[in-house]
Design an enzyme around this catalytic site. Sequence first.
Site, short mmCIF file in Angstrom:
data_model
loop_
_atom_site.label_atom_id
_atom_site.label_comp_id
_atom_site.label_asym_id
_atom_site.label_seq_id
_atom_site.Cartn_x
_atom_site.Cartn_y
_atom_site.Cartn_z
N LYS A 131 0.68 -0.80 -0.15
CA LYS A 131 -0.09 0.63 -0.08
C LYS A 131 0.52 1.14 0.29
CE LYS A 131 -4.11 1.11 2.33
NZ LYS A 131 -4.79 0.83 3.68
C1 E4P Z 1 -7.93 2.24 3.82
O1 E4P Z 1 -7.27 1.45 2.93
C2 E4P Z 1 -7.83 2.99 4.91
O2 E4P Z 1 -6.83 2.35 6.05
C3 E4P Z 1 -8.87 3.51 5.71
O3 E4P Z 1 -10.43 2.94 5.06
C4 E4P Z 1 -9.19 4.61 6.19
O4 E4P Z 1 -9.85 4.71 6.46
P1 E4P Z 1 -10.50 5.88 8.00
O5 E4P Z 1 -11.13 6.68 7.63
O6 E4P Z 1 -12.25 5.20 8.54
O7 E4P Z 1 -9.00 5.68 8.71
#
Ligand code: E4P
Length: 217
Positions: free
Chosen positions: A87
Amino acid sequence: MKFFIDTANLDQIKEANDLGILDGVTTNPSLMAKEGIKGEEAVTKHYKTICEMVNGDISAEVVATDFDGIIAEGKKLAAIHKNIIVKVPMIKEGVKAMHWFTANGIATNCTLCFSAGQAILAAKVGAKYISPFIGRIDDSGWDGMQLIAQIAQIYEVQGYETQILAASIRNPNHIIRAAELGAHVVTSPLESILGLLKHPLTDIGLAKFLEDAKKWQ
Ligand code: E4P
C-alpha cells in the site's frame, strides 16, 4: 464486489472470515498502532498471521515517503507472503514507486485518494487497487460517493484495469452505494459489515415465527 475488512485486529478478521464473506484485508499504520504492534519482527509476524488466516489480498502500508525508502520497504513487505499488496500513498514519490513495483511484478494499493486526478495517475502506473477515502470526504462536507462514480466512469471509458477499492467506510449504506456504483472492492470495519445484516422487520418476523413454532413443536 469483493469484501475486505479494514482492520489489523485478529479477532475481527476471524469473525468476518467465519461469515464466509471475506476476500481480503486492508491495514494502515494507524490500525497497526491500535493493535499495539511494535518493531519490524512483530509487524512481519502479524502480517504473516493475517495472510495465513485469510485467503486473499492483504494490504500492508509503507511508511517511507521517498522513492528509495518506499521501494526498500515495499520489497520487504512483498517478501512476507505472496498475497501481500504493497500500500503506497498518493504522493509524487509514491507514483514513481508504484510504477517501479508494477514493472517488477509487485502489486500495489494506492491509498489516500481524494480526487479523480489521483485515481488517473494510479491507473497509469498500474496500481492493482485505488483507494478513494469515502468517509473522510463525507466528513469534510463533500460527497465521497460522487468520487466513486466519477472514477468508475473514467476507468470504464479509458479501459483502465485498476480496481476501485472503496475505503474509509463509515456505515452499511456506504457499502450498498459502493456496490451500486460498481466499486470492485469495499474495505470496511466489521461494524458496518455486520450492519448489513440488520433489519427490524427481520427481528420482528423471526420473533413471531419462533413464538408460533412453540404451538406445533
Ligand atoms: C483504507 O485502506 C484505510 O485503511 C481506511 O479505509 C481509512 O479509513 P478511516 O478514514 O476510517 O481511517
